[in-house]
Design a protein around this motif. Structure first.
Motif, short mmCIF file in Angstrom:
data_model
loop_
_atom_site.label_atom_id
_atom_site.label_comp_id
_atom_site.label_asym_id
_atom_site.label_seq_id
_atom_site.Cartn_x
_atom_site.Cartn_y
_atom_site.Cartn_z
N ARG A 26 48.88 33.43 33.49
CA ARG A 26 49.39 34.16 34.59
C ARG A 26 51.30 34.80 34.13
NH1 ARG A 26 48.28 33.13 39.46
NH2 ARG A 26 45.91 31.90 40.09
N VAL A 29 50.08 37.66 32.13
CA VAL A 29 49.97 38.81 33.34
C VAL A 29 50.68 39.57 33.73
CG1 VAL A 29 48.52 39.95 35.19
CG2 VAL A 29 47.48 38.38 33.55
N SER A 30 52.18 38.76 33.96
CA SER A 30 53.16 39.17 34.32
C SER A 30 54.12 40.04 33.91
CB SER A 30 53.71 37.73 34.96
OG SER A 30 55.09 38.03 35.36
N SER A 32 52.94 41.17 31.49
CA SER A 32 51.89 43.05 31.11
C SER A 32 52.49 44.23 32.77
CB SER A 32 50.72 43.24 30.85
OG SER A 32 49.83 43.66 31.08
N LEU A 33 52.32 43.47 33.52
CA LEU A 33 52.76 44.15 34.80
C LEU A 33 54.44 45.00 34.77
CD1 LEU A 33 51.17 41.97 37.52
CD2 LEU A 33 50.25 44.90 36.77
N ASN A 34 55.32 44.26 33.98
CA ASN A 34 56.02 43.95 34.36
C ASN A 34 57.40 45.14 33.03
OD1 ASN A 34 56.94 42.85 36.36
ND2 ASN A 34 57.19 40.94 35.52
N ASP A 35 56.24 45.57 32.21
CA ASP A 35 56.45 45.85 30.42
C ASP A 35 56.85 47.35 31.20
OD1 ASP A 35 55.91 47.95 28.21
OD2 ASP A 35 54.35 46.61 27.37
N ASP A 36 57.76 47.62 30.87
CA ASP A 36 58.41 49.52 30.85
C ASP A 36 57.91 50.00 29.94
OD1 ASP A 36 59.74 48.06 29.09
OD2 ASP A 36 62.39 49.27 30.51
#
Length: 67
Positions: A26, A29-30, A32-36
């Motif tokens: 988790r 994944v978090s 990765s999703l927050n990677d700008d």
């Protein structure tokens, strides 16, 4: 209890190991999703990889299978 492992722990020896993995997964994944950083289209990455592979020597050329 019927003796069969639950779907949560079946791939792990213990429930603690499953929870540890779940926490790690988790977090990944978090992050990765927050990677700008900008995303790269799949087609562009594959084109670049094809160029890299094409530049490598052919280890499976006709004479290399002698033995």
């Amino acid at each position: 209890m019927n003796g069969s492992p639950s779907s949560t722990t079946s791939a792990f020896e213990t429930a603690e190991a499953a929870e540890t993995y779940d926490h790690w997964f988790r977090a990944k994944v978090s992050a990765s999703l927050n990677d700008d950083r900008p995303a790269h289209p799949h087609a562009a990455v594959m084109a670049q990889l094809k160029k890299i592979v094409a530049a490598q020597p052919d280890d499976h050329a006709a004479g290399s299978m002698e033995g």
